[in-house]
Design a protein around this motif. Structure first.
Motif, PDB file in Angstrom:
ATOM      1  N   ARG A   1     -10.861   2.996   0.586  1.00  0.00           N
ATOM      2  CA  ARG A   1     -10.580   4.355   1.071  1.00  0.00           C
ATOM      3  C   ARG A   1      -9.670   5.094   0.098  1.00  0.00           C
ATOM      4  O   ARG A   1      -9.884   6.276  -0.184  1.00  0.00           O
ATOM      5  CB  ARG A   1      -9.927   4.299   2.447  1.00  0.00           C
ATOM      6  N   TYR A   2      -8.647   4.414  -0.434  1.00  0.00           N
ATOM      7  CA  TYR A   2      -7.755   5.067  -1.391  1.00  0.00           C
ATOM      8  C   TYR A   2      -8.516   5.447  -2.661  1.00  0.00           C
ATOM      9  O   TYR A   2      -8.279   6.512  -3.255  1.00  0.00           O
ATOM     10  CB  TYR A   2      -6.580   4.154  -1.729  1.00  0.00           C
TER      11      TYR A   2
ATOM     12  N   SER B   1     -11.434  -4.861  -0.469  1.00  0.00           N
ATOM     13  CA  SER B   1     -10.496  -4.404   0.548  1.00  0.00           C
ATOM     14  C   SER B   1     -10.912  -3.035   1.078  1.00  0.00           C
ATOM     15  O   SER B   1     -11.001  -2.071   0.313  1.00  0.00           O
ATOM     16  CB  SER B   1      -9.081  -4.321  -0.042  1.00  0.00           C
ATOM     17  N   PRO B   2     -11.164  -2.897   2.385  1.00  0.00           N
ATOM     18  CA  PRO B   2     -11.579  -1.596   2.939  1.00  0.00           C
ATOM     19  C   PRO B   2     -10.526  -0.514   2.730  1.00  0.00           C
ATOM     20  O   PRO B   2     -10.865   0.636   2.462  1.00  0.00           O
ATOM     21  CB  PRO B   2     -11.785  -1.894   4.427  1.00  0.00           C
ATOM     22  N   ARG B   3      -9.253  -0.885   2.847  1.00  0.00           N
ATOM     23  CA  ARG B   3      -8.215   0.127   2.693  1.00  0.00           C
ATOM     24  C   ARG B   3      -8.130   0.604   1.249  1.00  0.00           C
ATOM     25  O   ARG B   3      -8.006   1.802   0.983  1.00  0.00           O
ATOM     26  CB  ARG B   3      -6.864  -0.424   3.143  1.00  0.00           C
ATOM     27  N   LEU B   4      -8.229  -0.327   0.305  1.00  0.00           N
ATOM     28  CA  LEU B   4      -8.230   0.077  -1.094  1.00  0.00           C
ATOM     29  C   LEU B   4      -9.452   0.922  -1.414  1.00  0.00           C
ATOM     30  O   LEU B   4      -9.388   1.851  -2.225  1.00  0.00           O
ATOM     31  CB  LEU B   4      -8.175  -1.152  -2.007  1.00  0.00           C
TER      32      LEU B   4
ATOM     33  N   SER C   1     -14.252   6.511   4.679  1.00  0.00           N
ATOM     34  CA  SER C   1     -13.721   5.542   3.710  1.00  0.00           C
ATOM     35  C   SER C   1     -14.800   4.886   2.876  1.00  0.00           C
ATOM     36  O   SER C   1     -14.487   4.100   1.984  1.00  0.00           O
ATOM     37  CB  SER C   1     -12.926   4.449   4.441  1.00  0.00           C
TER      38      SER C   1
ATOM     39  N   GLN D   1      -0.103   5.301  -1.067  1.00  0.00           N
ATOM     40  CA  GLN D   1      -0.082   6.424  -0.127  1.00  0.00           C
ATOM     41  C   GLN D   1       0.778   7.564  -0.667  1.00  0.00           C
ATOM     42  O   GLN D   1       0.389   8.736  -0.618  1.00  0.00           O
ATOM     43  CB  GLN D   1       0.457   5.961   1.224  1.00  0.00           C
TER      44      GLN D   1
ATOM     45  N   ARG E   1       0.809  -1.222   0.000  1.00  0.00           N
ATOM     46  CA  ARG E   1       0.000   0.000   0.000  1.00  0.00           C
ATOM     47  C   ARG E   1       0.842   1.271   0.000  1.00  0.00           C
ATOM     48  O   ARG E   1       0.327   2.353  -0.271  1.00  0.00           O
ATOM     49  CB  ARG E   1      -0.923   0.016   1.222  1.00  0.00           C
ATOM     50  N   GLN E   2       2.126   1.173   0.323  1.00  0.00           N
ATOM     51  CA  GLN E   2       2.927   2.390   0.438  1.00  0.00           C
ATOM     52  C   GLN E   2       2.989   3.205  -0.857  1.00  0.00           C
ATOM     53  O   GLN E   2       2.858   4.434  -0.827  1.00  0.00           O
ATOM     54  CB  GLN E   2       4.345   2.054   0.917  1.00  0.00           C
TER      55      GLN E   2
ATOM     56  N   LYS F   1      -0.256   8.898   9.102  1.00  0.00           N
ATOM     57  CA  LYS F   1      -1.418   8.326   9.808  1.00  0.00           C
ATOM     58  C   LYS F   1      -1.876   9.247  10.939  1.00  0.00           C
ATOM     59  O   LYS F   1      -2.071   8.830  12.080  1.00  0.00           O
ATOM     60  CB  LYS F   1      -1.086   6.925  10.340  1.00  0.00           C
TER      61      LYS F   1
END
Length: 711
Positions: free
Chosen positions: A242-243, A237-240, A358, A173, A169-170, A301
Motif C-alpha cells: 500500500r505504501y 507485505s500488504p502494508r508495504l 492498496s 507514514q 512503518r512509522q 488512520k
C-alpha cells in the motif's frame, strides 16, 4: 480534545519518535549514574548518546543494527586516537586535519556515510571536551573515556534498534504524509496561476511554484529512500504494498500537477469574462485540500473525503460543456488546451481516489532505482570522482580541515578555559555554502546567548542536583525536537544541557563566559574560512547546473517520445528520466536560493539565473503535460518525430554551450504555428511540442545572459 487524540496527534509529528528515544536514553543514563553515585560519568555518557543520535540512519532494524555496529567501531577508534594523541600537539594537529578531510570526503559516497562520518568528528571533539574537564589520563586509564562515550552511544543505539523493530512503518507514514502535504502546497500555488486577472505577475508565481517543486521533489526522494530500505525481500507485505502504491500515486499526481497546456496569460485574456478559470482554480484548491486530508488520514488512520473536489470537478465539466456550445475566435482556439487541463484534473482526481486501495497492478513495473554504492569498488570510484578542486565536497573537506586546525592552533595560542568548544562551534557552523554558514553562524551565537542566560537563571533558581539533572534531560530532548526547524532554540537547549551537566561535577557558572567566548571565536573562524578558503560561490557554478537541468529535460523528452511511439508504460527507465528532470530542476532552484544569500558582487549571478530558472521550469511543465497524457493519443507522426528530434538537438547544443560557459550559437529553433506545413496537425503531441519549442528562444537568451562575464 481527548487525551488519546492528543497522544495520537503528537505521534504524527516528525520529531516525536526521535525525541522519545533521546528521552529514554538520557533518562536511563541519569538514573544509572544517580543510583551508582557516579555523576562524574554523566557527561561522557550523555555526549556519547547525543553523538549516536546524530549518527542515526533511516533503515529497517537489521540495517540500523549494522549501521550501529559500524558507528560504534568508528566512535571507539576516534575516541581512542584522541586519548593517545591528546598530550602531543603536533601529531594531534596532523591527525585532526587528516580525519576532518577524510571523514568529510566520505559524504560523497552517500548520505548514510556522511551522517556517520560527521557524528564521528563530533564525538572526537566531545572526547577532547571530556579530557579537558578530567585532565590528561594516565596510560592505565586510556580506556575509561572511550568506554564511557561508546557505552552512551551503544545505549542510545540499542533503544534505536529496538524502536525500529517495534515501529518500523512509522517513518514511511511520516515520509508519505510529508509528500502529500507538499503536493497540497504545490496545488495551491498552481491554482493561483489560473486567476483570471489582467496584468497578473505570472513570472513571480511561476518562480514560487518552481521553489515549491523543489520541496515536493525532496519529499519524494526521502520517501523513495525509506521505501527502498524496507522493500528488499519483503514485497509480499500488504502494508508495504500500500505504501508503494501511495508513492507511485504521488509521483503521478506530481506529474499531472506540474503540467502546463497553454500560456496562462493567454487563457486569462481569452476567458476573462467566463467562469471556467475560476472553476479550474476551485478544482485545484479542492484537490490540494484532499492531499492534505490524505496526509492527515494516513497518520491518524482516518478516511479522507473527496466529495468537495468531485463536486468542483463536476462543476468544471458543466462549465466546459456550456462553453463548447458557443465558443468562437480566441476562445475556440484555446478550447483544446482547456479541455486537456480538465482531462488532466479528472485523471488526477482518479489518482486520489485510487489512494483508497492498496492493490498494485500486477503488470506494472514497481522497481525502485538504488543509488547506494555496490561494494568497495564503487565507493572508491565515487571518492576518486570527487578528488578535484571543482568538487563542492572536496572544497568543503579542505575548508573544514583548515578551520579545525586553525581553531586548535588558536586555543593553544591563547590557552582559554574550556577551549575545545571553539572546535565544536566551528564544526557545527562551517557549512558547504556561504549562505548556510552565515545563517547557522548567527543562529549559533544567538542560541548560545539565550541558552547561557537560561542556564544561569535555572541553576541559580534550582540548586538541587536532582532538578538540574532533570533539566539536562529535558534540554537534551529539546535539542533533538527543535534542531530540524528552529536551530536557534535547539542551540539554546543544548547549551542549557551542557551547563546543567557540568554543574553536576563542578562549577557550571564557571563555564558561562568561556562557552560564550569560544562560540564567538569558533563562529568567527568558520565565517572567515568560508570566505577565504576555496570559497564555493554558488553563482559561479550556476551555468553547470543550468546545463544539467537542460540535459535532464532533454532525456525526459526523449523518454516521452519513446512512450508515445511504443505506448504508455510506467517502467523504471521512464520514471528515472522523469525523476532526474525534476531533481535537476530542484537542484537549480536550491542553488539559486543559496546564491541569493551571498555577498553583493556574487549575488549578481543569481539575479541573472532567475529568468533561466523560470523558462527551464516552464519547459519542464510542458514536458510533464506530455507525460500526463501518455497513452491517450497513440503513435508519432513523421512531422512530430522530426520536430522532437530538432528540439532534442537544440537542447543538446544549449547544454553543451552552458557546460563550456560560452554563449550559445545563434540558430533557428523549431517554430510551429498556424499555416505551417509541419505535419503536426491538431494532435496533442504536436501542440505540446510547439509549446516546448516556444521556450527555446527565451532559454537561449537567458543562457547568454547567464554566461556573460560583464558586470
Amino acid at each position: 480534545m481527548t487525551p488519546a487524540l492528543v497522544l495520537r496527534r503528537f505521534w504524527t509529528l516528525e520529531p516525536a519518535a526521535y525525541s522519545l528515544r533521546v528521552f529514554l536514553a538520557l533518562a536511563a543514563i541519569t538514573l544509572v549514574c544517580w543510583w551508582r553515585g557516579d555523576m562524574a560519568s554523566l557527561i561522557p555518557l550523555f555526549l556519547g548518546a547525543i553523538a549516536s543520535a546524530l549518527a542515526e540512519t533511516d533503515d529497517d532494524w537489521p540495517g540500523r543494527l549494522a549501521a550501529l555496529l559500524v558507528t560504534l567501531a568508528c566512535f571507539a577508534a576516534a575516541a581512542l586516537t584522541v586519548e593517545l594523541l591528546f598530550a602531543h600537539p603536533w601529531p594531534f594537529a596532523a591527525a585532526l586535519a587528516l580525519a576532518a578531510f577524510a571523514l568529510t570526503m566520505l559524504g560523497a559516497v552517500g548520505q548514510r556515510y556522511a551522517t556517520i562520518a560527521n557524528a564521528t568528528l563530533i564525538l572526537a571533539i566531545y572526547t577532547m571536551i571530556s579530557l579537558e574537564q578530567r585532565g590528561t589520563p594516565a596510560l592505565a586509564e586510556l580506556w575509561r573515556e572511550p568506554a564511557l562515550l561508546v557505552a552512551g552511544a551503544a545505549g542510545y543505539g540499542a533503544i534505536s534498534v529496538a524502536w525500529c523493530a517495534l515501529f518500523s512503518r512509522q517513518p514511511l507514514q511520516l515520509a508519505l504524509a510529508r509528500v502529500f502535504r507538499e503536493l497540497a502546497r504545490y496545488l495551491a500555488l498552481k491554482a493561483a496561476l489560473f486567476e483570471p486577472v489582467r496584468d497578473l505577475d505570472v513570472a513571480r508565481r511561476r518562480l514560487a511554484l518552481a521553489q515549491q517543486n523543489g520541496e515536493v521533489v525532496a519529499a519524494l526522494n526521502e520517501a523513495k529512500e525509506r521505501l527502498f530500505r524496507r522493500l528488499e525481500g519483503t514485497r509480499e507485505s500488504p502494508r508495504l504494498a500500500r505504501y508503494l502504491r501511495l508513492y507511485f500515486i504521488a509521483q503521478e499526481i506530481h506529474e499531472r500537477a506540474s503540467s502546463s497546456h497553454s500560456p496562462y496569460a493567454e487563457l486569462a485574456q481569452a476567458y476573462f469574462h467566463h467562469d471556467v478559470l475560476f472553476r479550474v482554480q476551485r478544482v485545484l484548491t479542492a484537490q490540494g485540500e484532499a492531499c492534505r486530508t490524505l496526509a492527515r488520514g494516513l497518520l491518524l488512520k482516518r478516511p479522507f473525503d473527496l466529495a468537495p473536489s468531485e463536486a468542483a470537478l463536476a462543476d468544471l465539466e458543466a462549465s466546459l460543456a456550456r462553453l463548447r456550445e458557443g465558443a468562437e475566435g480566441e476562445r475556440a482556439a484555446l478550447l483544446p488546451a482547456l479541455t486537456a487541463v480538465a482531462d488532466n484534473l479528472a485523471t488526477l482526481e482518479q489518482g486520489l481516489a485510487g489512494a483508497r486501495h492498496s492493490e498494485l497492478d500486477a503488470a506494472s513495473d514497481t522497481a525502485l532505482h538504488d543509488r547506494t554504492p555496490r561494494g568497495p569498488a564503487e565507493v572508491a570510484e565515487r571518492l576518486r570522482a570527487q578528488l578535484t578542486p571543482r568538487s563542492p565536497v572536496f572544497r568543503h573537506a579542505v575548508r573544514l580541515a583548515v578551520t579545525l586546525l586553525a581553531g586548535y592552533g588558536l586555543l593553544h595560542l591563547i590557552h582559554p578555559t574550556q577551549g575545545y568548544w571553539i572546535l565544536l562551534t566551528s564544526l557545527f557552523v562551517c557549512r558547504p555554502s556561504f549562505g548556510a554558514t552565515r545563517r547557522f553562524l548567527w543562529q549559533r551565537i544567538l542560541g548560545t546567548v539565550v541558552g547561557l542566560v537560561a542556564g544561569w537563571a535555572l541553576i541559580s533558581l534550582f540548586p538541587s542536583p536532582a532538578l538540574q539533572a532533570a533539566i539536562a534531560v529535558a534540554a537534551g530532548v529539546g535539542f533533538f525536537a527543535l534542531r530540524g526547524r528552529h536551530y536557534t532554540l535547539a542551540t539554546a537547549a543544548i547549551t542549557l544541557m551542557v551547563l546543567s551537566c557540568f554543574n553536576q561535577v563542578g562549577d557550571g557558572f564557571g563555564l558561562i563566559w568561556p562557552r560564550f567566548l569560544d562560540t564567538l571565536l569558533g563562529a568567527g573562524i568558520a565565517g572567515v574560512a568560508v570566505l577565504a578558503i576555496l570559497p564555493d560561490w554558488q553563482g559561479r557554478g550556476l551555468h553547470r547546473q543550468a546545463a544539467e537541468a537542460l540535459t535532464a529535460s532533454r532525456d525526459y523528452l526523449a523518454a516521452l517520445l519513446e512512450q508515445y511511439a511504443r505506448g504508455r508504460r510506467d517502467d523504471l527507465a521512464y520514471r528515472l528520466a522523469r525523476r532526474n528532470a525534476h531533481n535537476a530542476d530542484a537542484e537549480l532552484a536550491a542553488l539559486l536560493a543559496n546564491a541569493r544569500q551571498e555577498p553583493g558582487p556574487f549575488r549578481r549571478d543569481a539575479e541573472r539565473g532567475l529568468p533561466f530558472q523560470l523558462h527551464a521550469h516552464t519547459l519542464l511543465n510542458y514536458l510533464s503535460a506530455l507525460g500526463a497524457h501518455r497513452g491517450e493519443k497513440g503513435g508519432v507522426t513523421p512531422g512530430e518525430r522530426g520536430a522532437g528530434e530538432a528540439i532534442l538537438a537544440e537542447l543538446d547544443a544549449l547544454a553543451e554551450a552552458l557546460h563550456g560557459r560560452r554563449p550559445p550559437a545563434d540558430s533557428a529553433p523549431p517554430a510551429f504555428g498556424e499555416g505551417r506545413d509541419d505535419g503536426l496537425g491538431e494532435r496533442f503531441l504536436g501542440a505540446q511540442l510547439a509549446l516546448i519549442a516556444s521556450q527555446l528562444t527565451p532559454l537561449r537568451e537567458a543562457a547568454t545572459r547567464l554566461v556573460d562575464d560583464t558586470p
